[in-house]
Write an enzyme that holds these catalytic residues in place. Structure first.
Site, short mmCIF file in Angstrom:
data_model
loop_
_atom_site.label_atom_id
_atom_site.label_comp_id
_atom_site.label_asym_id
_atom_site.label_seq_id
_atom_site.Cartn_x
_atom_site.Cartn_y
_atom_site.Cartn_z
N GLU A 210 -15.57 8.25 2.86
CA GLU A 210 -16.78 8.84 3.46
C GLU A 210 -17.23 10.09 2.72
O GLU A 210 -18.42 10.38 2.65
CB GLU A 210 -16.53 9.18 4.94
CG GLU A 210 -16.36 7.97 5.85
CD GLU A 210 -14.92 7.52 6.03
OE1 GLU A 210 -14.06 7.84 5.17
OE2 GLU A 210 -14.64 6.84 7.04
N ALA B 277 -18.13 1.36 7.86
CA ALA B 277 -19.30 1.35 8.73
C ALA B 277 -20.50 1.00 7.86
O ALA B 277 -20.49 1.24 6.64
CB ALA B 277 -19.47 2.71 9.36
N GLU C 43 -10.27 2.54 9.47
CA GLU C 43 -10.15 3.14 10.81
C GLU C 43 -9.99 2.06 11.89
O GLU C 43 -9.22 2.22 12.83
CB GLU C 43 -11.37 4.04 11.07
CG GLU C 43 -11.35 5.26 10.15
CD GLU C 43 -12.67 6.03 10.13
OE1 GLU C 43 -13.70 5.41 9.81
OE2 GLU C 43 -12.67 7.22 10.43
N GLY D 216 -14.69 3.02 7.92
CA GLY D 216 -14.55 2.44 9.25
C GLY D 216 -13.65 1.21 9.26
O GLY D 216 -13.05 0.88 10.28
#
Ligand SMILES: CC(C)=CC(=O)SCCNC(=O)CCNC(=O)[C@H](O)C(C)(C)COP(=O)(O)OP(=O)(O)OC[C@H]1O[C@@H](n2cnc3c(N)ncnc32)[C@H](O)[C@@H]1OP(=O)(O)O
Length: 257
Positions: free
Chosen positions: A131, A65, A111, A108
């Protein structure tokens, strides 16, 4: 729709989505989210498309992300916007999506690859949930999907230490279905998607639905669900065609009816 952060192409019956924020290693910001969801949804609605491939660059599928977009966000912003909820729409895509992962698939990025139906990795792929190193934790499904893919011990190791897993370890652990030389990645993923797209679309979509149900229900309910879907396929011309073609020793001509 005009796309700025992704490339969208068709290859026969396959929809190809390529993440294309190369300078930011395909970091997933809100624009990427909106565009990926829109492209997948358009392919899903296109009767000429039977399967999709989602890929990035040779250096990065996606490095996570977008940290720069998240940096100044407050708890109130994150909570009231239900930050990342938009990706749920991507996971509701009903046609199969193969993630073709080369390079970094972090946070992300990892993911997003796990939201696809299976992952084919280039031999340079690196998966991780870093993260924790940023003072946060997975937020696009990593703690749940990675655990289901690789089991508690390895998922804890990945999420708590933030270490990366190479392609060989990812294959051994069941995170990826196969590893191929990175130069052949797109070709292999497109070949797999084209194979899927040759089959009867209703049986492909029901197969995806049934396998996904295994993650959400008990074994007894899942088996019943599978059997009912299986029964329903006998209502299709494609069941008659597929079985007749076998008996007559010819290629089936599926019409998705
Ligand atoms: C919080 C939740 C729920 C999910 C997340 O995904 S958080 C993000 C998780 N990902 C990471 O922590 C990885 C961050 N990136 C890196 O550690 C490195 O970029 C690398 C190891 C993947 C590659 O290192 P390399 O030295 O080859 O490249 P860089 O110079 O570091 O990066 C190039 C360029 O891309 C920008 N970048 C990379 N990752 C992100 C990201 N996740 N968000 C925003 N921008 C990213 C990086 O800043 C650099 O751009 P600038 O030179 O303009 O700063």
């Amino acid at each position: 729709m005009t796309y700025e952060t992704i490339l969208v192409e068709t290859r026969g019956k396959v929809g190809l989505i390529t993440l294309n924020r190369l300078k930011a290693l395909n970091a997933l910001n809100s624009q990427v989210l909106a565009e990926v969801v829109a492209a997948a949804s358009a392919f899903n609605a296109d009767p000429g498309i039977g399967a999709m491939v989602l890929t990035g660059s040779e250096k990065a599928f996606a490095a996570g992300a977008d940290i720069k977009e998240m940096q100044a966000m407050s708890f109130a912003d994150a909570y009231t916007q239900d930050f990342f909820v938009g990706w749920e729409e991507f996971t509701r895509t009903r046609k199969p999506i193969i993630a073709a992962v080369a390079g970094y698939a972090l946070g992300g990025g990892c993911e997003l690859a796990m939201m696809c139906d299976f992952i084919i990795a280039g031999d340079n792929a690196k998966f991780g949930q870093p993260e924790i190193t940023l003072g946060v934790m997975p937020g696009m499904g990593g703690s749940q999907r990675l655990t289901r893919f690789v089991g508690k011990s390895k998922a804890m190791d990945m999420c708590l230490t933030g270490r990366m897993m190479d392609a060989a370890e990812a294959e051994r652990s069941g995170l990826v279905s196969r590893v191929v030389p990175v130069a052949e990645l797109i070709e292999e993923a497109l070949k797999a998607a084209a194979k899927i797209a040759e089959f009867s679309l209703p049986s492909v979509m029901m197969t995806k639905e049934a396998v996904n149900r295994a993650y959400e229900t008990t074994l007894a309910e899942g088996l019943r669900f599978e059997r009912r879907l299986f029964h329903s396929l006998f209502a299709l011309d494609d069941q008659k065609e597929g079985m007749a073609a076998f008996v007559e020793k010819r290629k089936p001509n599926f019409t998705n009816r």
